[in-house]
Design a protein around this motif. Structure first.
Motif, PDB file in Angstrom:
ATOM      1  N   UNK A  86      17.392 -11.168   3.987  1.00  0.00           N
ATOM      2  CA  UNK A  86      17.454 -11.463   5.427  1.00  0.00           C
ATOM      3  C   UNK A  86      17.742 -12.955   5.614  1.00  0.00           C
ATOM      4  N   UNK A  87      18.376 -13.306   6.739  1.00  0.00           N
ATOM      5  CA  UNK A  87      18.606 -14.719   7.037  1.00  0.00           C
ATOM      6  C   UNK A  87      17.309 -15.294   7.616  1.00  0.00           C
ATOM      7  N   UNK A  88      16.691 -16.263   6.909  1.00  0.00           N
ATOM      8  CA  UNK A  88      15.345 -16.707   7.301  1.00  0.00           C
ATOM      9  C   UNK A  88      15.306 -17.423   8.651  1.00  0.00           C
ATOM     10  N   UNK A  89      16.420 -18.087   9.019  1.00  0.00           N
ATOM     11  CA  UNK A  89      16.409 -18.874  10.262  1.00  0.00           C
ATOM     12  C   UNK A  89      16.750 -18.018  11.483  1.00  0.00           C
ATOM     13  N   UNK A  90      17.103 -16.752  11.277  1.00  0.00           N
ATOM     14  CA  UNK A  90      17.458 -15.899  12.412  1.00  0.00           C
ATOM     15  C   UNK A  90      16.310 -14.961  12.760  1.00  0.00           C
ATOM     16  N   UNK A  91      16.251 -14.570  14.037  1.00  0.00           N
ATOM     17  CA  UNK A  91      15.248 -13.589  14.446  1.00  0.00           C
ATOM     18  C   UNK A  91      15.667 -12.214  13.942  1.00  0.00           C
ATOM     19  N   UNK A  92      14.761 -11.259  14.116  1.00  0.00           N
ATOM     20  CA  UNK A  92      15.051  -9.873  13.740  1.00  0.00           C
ATOM     21  C   UNK A  92      16.307  -9.395  14.476  1.00  0.00           C
ATOM     22  N   UNK A 114      21.988  -2.678  18.455  1.00  0.00           N
ATOM     23  CA  UNK A 114      20.759  -3.273  17.908  1.00  0.00           C
ATOM     24  C   UNK A 114      19.541  -2.594  18.531  1.00  0.00           C
ATOM     25  N   UNK A 115      19.597  -2.368  19.852  1.00  0.00           N
ATOM     26  CA  UNK A 115      18.445  -1.767  20.517  1.00  0.00           C
ATOM     27  C   UNK A 115      18.230  -0.323  20.041  1.00  0.00           C
ATOM     28  N   UNK A 116      19.312   0.417  19.866  1.00  0.00           N
ATOM     29  CA  UNK A 116      19.188   1.805  19.410  1.00  0.00           C
ATOM     30  C   UNK A 116      18.599   1.851  17.997  1.00  0.00           C
ATOM     31  N   UNK A 121      13.833   2.529  14.165  1.00  0.00           N
ATOM     32  CA  UNK A 121      13.010   1.936  13.102  1.00  0.00           C
ATOM     33  C   UNK A 121      11.712   1.314  13.633  1.00  0.00           C
ATOM     34  N   UNK A 122      11.441   1.530  14.893  1.00  0.00           N
ATOM     35  CA  UNK A 122      10.239   0.970  15.528  1.00  0.00           C
ATOM     36  C   UNK A 122      10.119  -0.532  15.321  1.00  0.00           C
ATOM     37  N   UNK A 123      11.189  -1.221  15.637  1.00  0.00           N
ATOM     38  CA  UNK A 123      11.209  -2.679  15.523  1.00  0.00           C
ATOM     39  C   UNK A 123      11.283  -3.352  16.885  1.00  0.00           C
TER      40      UNK A 123
END
Ligand SMILES: Nc1ncnc2c1ncn2[C@@H]1O[C@H](COP(=O)(O)OP(=O)(O)OP(=O)(O)O)[C@@H](O)[C@H]1O
Ligand SMILES: [Mg+2]
Length: 366
Positions: A86-92, A114-116, A121-123
Motif C-alpha cells: 500500500x502507498x503509506x502516504x495515501x488514505x485508504x 471505490x465506494x462500491x 469489503x466493509x471499509x
C-alpha cells in the motif's frame, strides 16, 4: 470474469529454467490454488499471468485472446501481494482510487467504484485513514480493494494472508470465499497453507520444480494422488511412507510385504510389475490401526501429542518413523509396543518412479 489458458508455457531467467512446459486450463469464475514447496515457481507463474514477467516460450490466453505481448494494465488482471504494497502516504480511499485515476477514469466513476468496493469489503468507515492506522486484516482488505476496484476479469493473490495471525487468517479466508461467491470472478491464489488450499479451491495445481505434478479437486488430490510427491504434499500431518515389496499380483489386486506389517492384500493393479519389485507403501495417519496384539508388536510408541480434539501418536521401527492420528481421548502412551494395520482400502502404492499404481476398478473401467 474470464478463462485463462496456458499452453506449454516456459520461463527462463538467464540460464535457469524456472517454469517448464506448463499446460493449464482455468475456467471462467473458477477458484484455482497453486501449491508447492518454496522456490517451485508459484509466484513466477502468477507474475507471468499478470504480465509482470515475460513468457520465454509458449502461449498464454485470457478469454479468447493471446496476451503474451499485452502489458499488465491491459490484461484485465488485478494482483494482491503478500506484502500488500500500500502507498503509506495515501488514505485508504486514495490507495483504492490511484489505479483508476492512472487509467484516466472520470472522477464520478472513480468515486462510484471505490465506494462500491469499500461497501463489499466493509471499509466505508476507514476511507480517510492512512495504512499505518489500520490493523493487518484491514490493510489486507485495502490491498484486495485496490485490486478489485479496477473490476479485473481475473484476481491473482500471492500468499495474501501469510502476514496475519491464526485467527485473522481464518476470518479472512472466510471473507475471500464469500467474496468469490459474490463476485463470481476467476481467482488464482498462491498459498503454503494446506487448509487454505483445501477449503478455497475448486481446483488445486501442485507444482514441483517448475512443473505441474497434478491438477484436481481437493478431494481428488487427497484421495487419489498421482505421485508420491503429491501424496506427501497434500494432507497434514503428512502421509506415512514405508518400503514395500510386491509378493504377488493378479486380476483381483496384489499382495505386498512391508517390514513390521502383516502381508497386505490390496486392490491395486500391479500386473505391470514383476514379483519382488520394490514399491513404496503410503498410508495417511488416520488410516492406521494400532493394536496391542500378542506376539509381533513391531512398533514402539516414541511420543504422544495431545491436541485437544485429536491425538498424534509417533511410532518407530528401525529407521521407519510413522504418525498415527485418532480422536481424543487416546489410551496410547510413550514406551508401549504395538502392532500396526493399515486400512487396505486407503493404502497407496507407488512404483520405483514414484507414480501411483492404479486401482483395479479404474483400469477395468478404462
Ligand atoms: N527475477 C529472477 N531472476 C532469477 N531467478 C528468479 C527470479 N525470480 C525468481 N527466480 C527463481 O525462480 C525460482 C522460483 O521462484 P518463485 O518466486 O516463483 O518461487 P515460489 O514457488 O513462489 O516460492 P515461495 O514459496 O518461496 O514464494 C526460484 O528458484 C527463484 O530463485
Ligand atoms: Mg512465492
Amino acid at each position: 470474469m474470464a478463462s485463462v489458458t496456458l499452453d506449454k508455457v516456459n520461463k527462463v531467467f538467464g540460464s535457469t529454467h524456472i517454469i517448464k512446459d506448463v499446460d493449464l486450463n482455468i475456467g471462467n469464475g473458477e477458484f484455482v490454488v497453486f501449491v508447492g514447496p518454496s522456490g517451485c515457481g508459484k509466484s513466477t507463474l502468477l507474475r507471468l499471468i499478470a504480465g509482470l514477467e515475460s513468457i520465454s516460450d509458449g502461449e498464454l490466453c485470457i478469454g479468447d485472446s493471446v496476451v503474451n505481448e499485452l502489458p499488465p494494465r491491459e490484461r484485465g488482471v488485478g494482483m494482491v501481494f503478500q506484502s500488500y504494497a500500500l502507498y503509506p502516504h495515501m488514505t485508504v480511499y486514495e490507495n483504492m482510487a490511484f489505479g483508476l485515476k492512472l487509467a484516466k477514469m472520470v472522477k464520478e466513476t472513480v468515486d462510484d467504484r471505490v465506494m462500491a468496493t469499500a461497501r463489499i469489503l466493509q471499509l466505508e468507515e476507514l476511507l480517510q485513514r492512512k495504512p499505518k492506522e489500520l490493523s493487518g486484516g484491514q490493510r489486507q482488505r485495502v490491498a484486495m480493494g485496490r485490486a478489485m476496484a479496477r473490476e479485473p476479469r481475473i484476481l491473482l493473490f500471492d500468499e495474501p494472508l501469510s502476514n496475519l495471525d491464526a485467527s485473522l487468517r481464518v476470518q479472512m479466508r472466510n471473507e475471500i470465499a464469500r467474496l468469490h461467491q459474490r463476485l463470481e470472478s476467476t481467482m488464482i491464489y498462491v498459498t503454503h497453507d494446506q487448509v487454505e488450499a483445501m477449503t478455497l479451491a475448486d481446483k488445486i495445481v501442485v507444482l514441483n520444480a517448475g512443473r505441474i505434478e497434478q491438477v484436481g479437486s481437493p478431494q481428488e488430490l487427497y484421495q487419489r494422488p498421482a505421485t508420491k510427491f503429491v501424496a506427501g504434499f497434500i494432507g497434514s500431518p503428512t502421509m506415512n511412507f514405508m518400503p514395500a515389496t510386491l509378493a504377488a499380483s493378479g486380476r483381483e489386486g496384489c499382495r505386498v510385504h512391508s517390514p513390521g506389517l502383516h502381508e497386505l492384500a490390496l486392490p491395486q493393479d500391479a500386473t505391470d510389475h514383476a514379483d519382488g519389485a520394490a514399491l513404496t507403501l503410503g498410508v495417511r495417519p488416520e488410516h492406521l490401526r494400532l493394536d496391542e496384539a500378542c506376539g509381533d508388536n513391531a512398533f514402539e510408541i516414541v511420543n504422544v501429542e495431545y491436541l485437544g480434539n485429536e491425538v498424534y501418536v509417533y511410532l518407530e521401527a528401525g529407521d521407519t518413523l510413522l504418525i498415527h492420528r485418532s480422536e481424543a481421548p487416546s489410551k496410547w502412551q510413550t514406551g508401549q509396543r504395538v502392532a500396526l494395520t493399515p486400512d487396505p482400502e486407503h493404502v497407496h502404492l507407488f512404483d520405483a518412479q514414484d507414480r501411483a499404481l492404479p486401482a483395479m476398478r479404474t483400469r477395468a473401467a478404462a
